[in-house]
Design a protein around this motif. Structure first.
Motif, mmCIF file in Angstrom:
data_model
loop_
_atom_site.group_PDB
_atom_site.id
_atom_site.type_symbol
_atom_site.label_atom_id
_atom_site.label_comp_id
_atom_site.label_asym_id
_atom_site.label_seq_id
_atom_site.Cartn_x
_atom_site.Cartn_y
_atom_site.Cartn_z
ATOM 1 N N LEU A 70 0.848 -1.188 0.000
ATOM 2 C CA LEU A 70 0.000 0.000 0.000
ATOM 3 C C LEU A 70 0.888 1.244 0.000
ATOM 4 C CD1 LEU A 70 -2.567 -1.147 2.703
ATOM 5 C CD2 LEU A 70 -2.786 -1.324 0.224
ATOM 6 N N VAL A 71 0.465 2.244 -0.734
ATOM 7 C CA VAL A 71 1.213 3.500 -0.792
ATOM 8 C C VAL A 71 0.251 4.662 -0.614
ATOM 9 C CG1 VAL A 71 3.097 2.647 -2.237
ATOM 10 C CG2 VAL A 71 1.049 3.573 -3.313
ATOM 11 N N GLU A 72 0.822 5.783 -0.218
ATOM 12 C CA GLU A 72 0.020 7.004 -0.131
ATOM 13 C C GLU A 72 0.879 8.175 -0.587
ATOM 14 O OE1 GLU A 72 0.397 8.822 4.274
ATOM 15 O OE2 GLU A 72 -0.786 6.982 4.170
ATOM 16 N N GLY A 73 0.202 9.181 -1.083
ATOM 17 C CA GLY A 73 0.878 10.398 -1.495
ATOM 18 C C GLY A 73 0.140 11.585 -0.932
ATOM 19 N N GLU A 74 0.870 12.659 -0.669
ATOM 20 C CA GLU A 74 0.252 13.832 -0.045
ATOM 21 C C GLU A 74 0.616 15.093 -0.810
ATOM 22 O OE1 GLU A 74 -0.042 15.910 4.335
ATOM 23 O OE2 GLU A 74 1.832 14.952 3.783
ATOM 24 N N ARG A 91 -1.299 12.056 -6.097
ATOM 25 C CA ARG A 91 -1.199 10.824 -6.876
ATOM 26 C C ARG A 91 0.217 10.642 -7.431
ATOM 27 N NH1 ARG A 91 -6.094 8.576 -9.809
ATOM 28 N NH2 ARG A 91 -7.816 9.054 -8.432
ATOM 29 N N THR A 92 0.836 11.733 -7.865
ATOM 30 C CA THR A 92 2.203 11.645 -8.394
ATOM 31 C C THR A 92 3.164 11.167 -7.318
ATOM 32 O OG1 THR A 92 1.751 13.396 -9.997
ATOM 33 C CG2 THR A 92 4.067 12.964 -9.480
ATOM 34 N N GLU A 93 3.016 11.678 -6.106
ATOM 35 C CA GLU A 93 3.880 11.223 -5.009
ATOM 36 C C GLU A 93 3.649 9.747 -4.713
ATOM 37 O OE1 GLU A 93 4.054 11.945 -0.324
ATOM 38 O OE2 GLU A 93 4.570 13.753 -1.470
ATOM 39 N N ALA A 94 2.391 9.311 -4.727
ATOM 40 C CA ALA A 94 2.079 7.897 -4.473
ATOM 41 C C ALA A 94 2.663 7.015 -5.583
ATOM 42 C CB ALA A 94 0.572 7.700 -4.381
ATOM 43 N N ASN A 104 4.736 -1.323 -11.377
ATOM 44 C CA ASN A 104 4.518 -0.662 -12.658
ATOM 45 C C ASN A 104 3.053 -0.331 -12.867
ATOM 46 O OD1 ASN A 104 3.595 -3.261 -13.084
ATOM 47 N ND2 ASN A 104 4.700 -3.582 -14.994
ATOM 48 N N ALA A 105 2.246 -0.564 -11.831
ATOM 49 C CA ALA A 105 0.820 -0.219 -11.875
ATOM 50 C C ALA A 105 0.351 0.134 -10.468
ATOM 51 C CB ALA A 105 0.001 -1.384 -12.418
ATOM 52 N N ILE A 106 -0.679 0.990 -10.443
ATOM 53 C CA ILE A 106 -1.258 1.378 -9.156
ATOM 54 C C ILE A 106 -2.765 1.514 -9.326
ATOM 55 C CG2 ILE A 106 -0.952 3.856 -9.556
ATOM 56 C CD1 ILE A 106 -0.343 4.126 -6.529
ATOM 57 N N ILE A 107 -3.485 1.071 -8.318
ATOM 58 C CA ILE A 107 -4.935 1.251 -8.273
ATOM 59 C C ILE A 107 -5.228 2.138 -7.072
ATOM 60 C CG2 ILE A 107 -7.172 0.134 -8.004
ATOM 61 C CD1 ILE A 107 -5.912 -2.396 -9.240
ATOM 62 N N PHE A 108 -5.782 3.316 -7.328
ATOM 63 C CA PHE A 108 -6.104 4.226 -6.231
ATOM 64 C C PHE A 108 -7.456 3.857 -5.645
ATOM 65 C CE2 PHE A 108 -2.978 6.870 -8.441
ATOM 66 C CZ PHE A 108 -2.183 7.227 -7.361
ATOM 67 N N VAL A 128 -4.641 13.691 0.487
ATOM 68 C CA VAL A 128 -3.903 12.433 0.585
ATOM 69 C C VAL A 128 -4.613 11.406 -0.295
ATOM 70 C CG1 VAL A 128 -3.062 10.627 2.131
ATOM 71 C CG2 VAL A 128 -3.220 12.981 2.953
ATOM 72 N N CYS A 129 -3.833 10.721 -1.128
ATOM 73 C CA CYS A 129 -4.367 9.664 -1.985
ATOM 74 C C CYS A 129 -3.762 8.328 -1.575
ATOM 75 C CB CYS A 129 -4.043 9.948 -3.454
ATOM 76 S SG CYS A 129 -4.935 11.367 -4.123
ATOM 77 N N TYR A 130 -4.618 7.314 -1.489
ATOM 78 C CA TYR A 130 -4.215 5.975 -1.068
ATOM 79 C C TYR A 130 -4.342 5.018 -2.249
ATOM 80 C CZ TYR A 130 -5.073 8.119 3.455
ATOM 81 O OH TYR A 130 -5.049 8.975 4.532
#
Length: 140
Positions: A70-74, A91-94, A104-108, A128-130
């Motif tokens: 799991l990742v998050e960006g702020e 989203r760019t930070e995440a 190589n892929a992310i699902i928000f 914040v995006c998860y």
């Protein structure tokens, strides 16, 4: 009229002399000792978010795939005169964090706006995006 013309010309001449002196001094300055952060590693990290594709759902993942974490960006607005926080930056930070995991892929899953009552001490407001980071064989 003659006195004002003399004063104007004198002022104009003084400005020209100051400009030429400044140009001469900076022209002779030693500029060999420039330090920059330009190196190949910085470029890899700067463009890394673009290597992580945003996917809508797991249905779009073809072939073998693995959840890496799991990742998050702020996106943070530190002062009132700074730009408002936004989902694009979060989203760019995440995506950058997902790349560091090898994804190589992310699902928000969601992005939330946090106002000054709930934001961290250093932010007036933040977004914040998860997301879930995946390593995917193929992406549709």
């Amino acid at each position: 009229m003659k006195n004002s013309t003399v004063v104007f010309l004198s002022t104009k001449r003084n400005v020209a002399i100051c400009f030429l002196a400044a140009l001469f001094v900076t022209g002779c300055a030693k500029i060999n000792d420039i330090s920059t952060n330009l190196d190949a590693e910085n470029f890899k990290e700067y463009f890394s978010p673009t290597k992580v594709k945003i996917v809508d759902s797991e249905k779009d993942l073809v072939g073998k795939y693995k959840l890496l974490g799991l990742v998050e960006g702020e996106s943070c607005q530190e002062k009132a005169h700074h730009a408002a926080p936004n989902e694009i930056d979060a989203r760019t930070e995440a995506r950058g964090k997902a790349y560091k995991l090898g994804a190589n892929a992310i699902i928000f899953s969601q992005c939330v706006m946090i106002d000054d009552d709930k934001a961290a001490k250093y932010c007036l407001a933040s977004t914040v995006c998860y997301g879930r980071a995946y390593q995917v064989e193929q992406i549709k």
